[in-house]
Design an enzyme around this catalytic site. Structure first.
Site, PDB file in Angstrom:
ATOM      1  N   LYS A 194       0.853  -1.186   0.000  1.00 32.11           N
ATOM      2  CA  LYS A 194       0.000   0.000   0.000  1.00 32.11           C
ATOM      3  C   LYS A 194       0.885   1.231   0.000  1.00 32.11           C
ATOM      4  CE  LYS A 194      -4.145   1.444  -0.319  1.00 32.11           C
ATOM      5  NZ  LYS A 194      -4.952   1.066  -1.488  1.00 32.11           N
ATOM      6  N   SER A 387      -8.595  -0.568  -4.960  1.00 31.94           N
ATOM      7  CA  SER A 387      -8.772  -0.056  -3.608  1.00 31.94           C
ATOM      8  C   SER A 387     -10.256   0.227  -3.361  1.00 31.94           C
ATOM      9  CB  SER A 387      -7.904   1.176  -3.392  1.00 31.94           C
ATOM     10  OG  SER A 387      -7.516   1.274  -2.048  1.00 31.94           O
TER      11      SER A 387
END
Length: 588
Positions: A194, A387
């Protein structure tokens, strides 16, 4: 003095530009108003002219989207080309007896890989009619050539070029800038991949981010090379060698290596078109643009009561009801309306989003979960559904993505900025606080965060990650541990996501609509309606015009620093906990 002179020149230039633009604008409005009243007819022996050079490919434009007749946009900003409208025109061209072929200009089209693939598949379908496609441009970008490669004949200007050397993704890093101005980012995240926060804390890619970026870029590039090789009747290995070593370096190389049919000027290509159409030398070529031809396309089963609602979710995911993004309040309302409408038998959620707020994503997720109880819900992933874009897709009965869609990135982060050095040392501003409780001054940006504050935020981030995992596990029928193996914020292509259980079917929007029709046993008796409803074309145009004038001024004033400005502007959307792409991916 030189600086002030430059600023004054920019202001004067903008003033003159605005006056001239509005004069041209009202002239164009008159032309459009008069042309909208006449009936569109396709003459015999006509070609569909798809001039996409310099256009930005978006999901859809207004039904009244217009063309400037080949003269370009008088306002100097790029015009959008709607994928849905283009596909409608190509489908009409396939069956319309008066359309003999397509003249294709795609050179420097600005588009994502999945959108290009969708459009390319429509052109391949057109070729099944036996009609011709001729492509020409002065220069081809990687995406433009990907489209042009379907043509029967590909022509290149003798002094032009083809950018055929693979894909690259470049990121901008702000660590050095923040250090200079006295801003200290405070980062909270879950997932080693991430990396959305990396531009704020690093000066280059982390090994994890470099690994995942290389992995999905290689897959996207290989997929494109394989399709182009098939169209050119070459082996993928030989074409990959041309691509990886950039062997097409001069215009003649394009012909030598089989990427172009011949080097010609445009008037010579027009002569080729006349030959195809059986016209005399110098005879006018009858052309029609996509907007006009699409307006003739008859809606399928216009009286059918079996409606399939396609909800277009394009942009960042934010709270509220803002325009131009996926705002939770607005989209929850659209989904709810489709759920309660008895004529709407199925919902297709078309997602083009890098993510955004987890709270806004969850609001939309909730509405889709409720809709799924009432009728089939199919997710169709476009360019990117990662996401938060994946979060809102997770409840769907079936998830459809193109092989080169960018998806996954199941991870979460939070970002905060300590500006104490900036305001105290750089600006000479100090602050003082009186508080009633131990945490009343929680996360004050004028000082470093405390250990307790960091613990609270990190705990919130970890809870959000577990929620994300549970949403995906529930929607995909997977165990949470299985989801975590393909999560950690890692980005996948549609191909890679399907192999890992995150995607069900490879295909475009049409595939998703066909699946929805099958779910409701409609056969061919269904009609597609699109939501949200679009604004009138003039309102859309004026908004775009105003935005582009401001952008032009900033680009002139900031010069090479404009991309940095854009990056900083995006930070204002990082409110609350984020489920957002690991980076702003621009493939070129």
């Amino acid at each position: 003095m030189k600086f002030l002179g430059n600023v004054l020149a920019v202001i004067v230039g903008l003033f003159v530009f605005s006056i001239l633009s509005f004069l041209v604008l009202f002239g164009i409005i008159g032309i459009i108003a008069s042309s909208s009243e006449k009936e569109v007819k396709v003459k015999e022996n006509t070609v569909l002219h798809l001039n996409l050079n310099g256009r930005v490919l978006v999901e859809r434009t207004t039904d009244n989207d217009f063309d400037f007749g080949g003269f370009g946009n008088p306002f100097g900003n790029q015009m959008n080309a709607g994928l849905i409208n283009l596909k409608k025109a190509i489908a009409e061209a396939k069956t319309n007896d008066n359309i003999k072929g397509i003249y294709l200009n795609t050179g420097l089209i600005l588009a994502g890989q999945a959108g290009l693939l969708d459009l390319r598949e429509a052109l391949l379908d057109f070729k099944e009619s036996g009609k011709f496609i001729i492509a020409y441009d002065e220069a081809y970008g990687e995406g433009g050539y990907f489209l042009a490669s379907v043509a029967d004949e590909i022509y290149l200007n003798p002094l032009g070029g083809i950018d055929f050397n693979g894909l690259a993704s470049e990121s901008i890093f702000l660590k050095g800038f923040f250090e200079k101005v006295g801003i200290q980012p405070e980062v909270f995240r879950v997932g080693e991949f991430k990396s959305a926060v990396e531009p704020f804390i690093l000066d280059k890619m982390s090994p994890e981010n470099r690994l995942q970026t290389q992995y999905f870029l290689d897959d996207i590039n290989a997929h494109a090379v394989n399709l182009i090789a098939e169209s050119l009747k070459m082996t993928p290995d030989s074409l990959m060698k041309i691509n990886s070593k950039m062997l097409v370096r001069k215009p003649a190389d394009a012909v030598t290596y089989g990427l172009a049919t011949e080097l010609l000027y445009e008037d010579q290509v027009h002569a080729k078109l006349r030959e195809k159409l059986g016209l005399e030398e110098d005879a006018d070529i009858s052309r029609i643009n996509a907007t006009d031809l699409a307006s003739l396309a008859k809606s399928k089963n216009i009286t059918s009561k079996n409606l399939i609602a396609v909800i277009i979710a394009e942009g960042e995911i934010v709270g509220g009801s803002a325009e131009g993004v996926i705002s939770s309040e607005k989209f929850a309302k659209e989904i709810r309306k489709a759920r309660k409408d008895d004529n709407i038998k199925a919902i297709v959620l078309r997602v083009n989003s890098p993510g955004g707020s987890i709270l806004a994503s969850d609001v939309i997720w909730r509405e889709l979960t409720e809709a799924k109880k009432a009728k089939p819900v199919i997710a169709s992933m476009g360019e990117v559904a990662a996401s938060g874009g994946y979060y809102i897709s997770a409840p769907a009965d079936t998830i459809v993505a193109q092989p080169n869609t960018i998806t996954g990135s199941i991870g979460i982060f939070g970002l905060w900025f300590n500006v104490q050095e900036l305001i105290n040392d750089k600006l000479g501003v100090t602050t003082d606080v009186v508080a009633t409780g131990e945490l009343s001054d929680f996360m004050n940006p004028g000082r470093p965060t405390t250990e307790v504050e960091r613990m609270i935020i990190q705990s919130s981030i970890e809870d959000g990650y577990e929620t994300f995992i549970s949403r995906v596990a529930e929607g995909r029928g997977m165990h949470p541990d299985s989801v975590k193996k393909v999560a950690s914020g890692r980005v996948w292509t549609g191909n890679q996501a399907k192999a890992r259980g995150l995607v069900d079917v490879l295909g475009g929007l049409d595939t998703a609509i066909e699946i929805a029709a099958a779910k409701i046993d409609a056969g061919d008796d269904y009609r597609v309606v699109f939501y949200p409803e679009q604004k009138p074309w003039f309102e859309e145009f004026m908004t775009s015009f105003s935005d582009n004038v401001q952008a032009k001024l900033l680009q002139v004033y900031l010069g090479d620093q404009y991309p940095l400005y854009q990056k900083i502007q995006k930070i204002k959307h990082y409110q609350g906990v984020q489920v957002r792409m690991p980076q702003d991916i621009t493939i070129k």
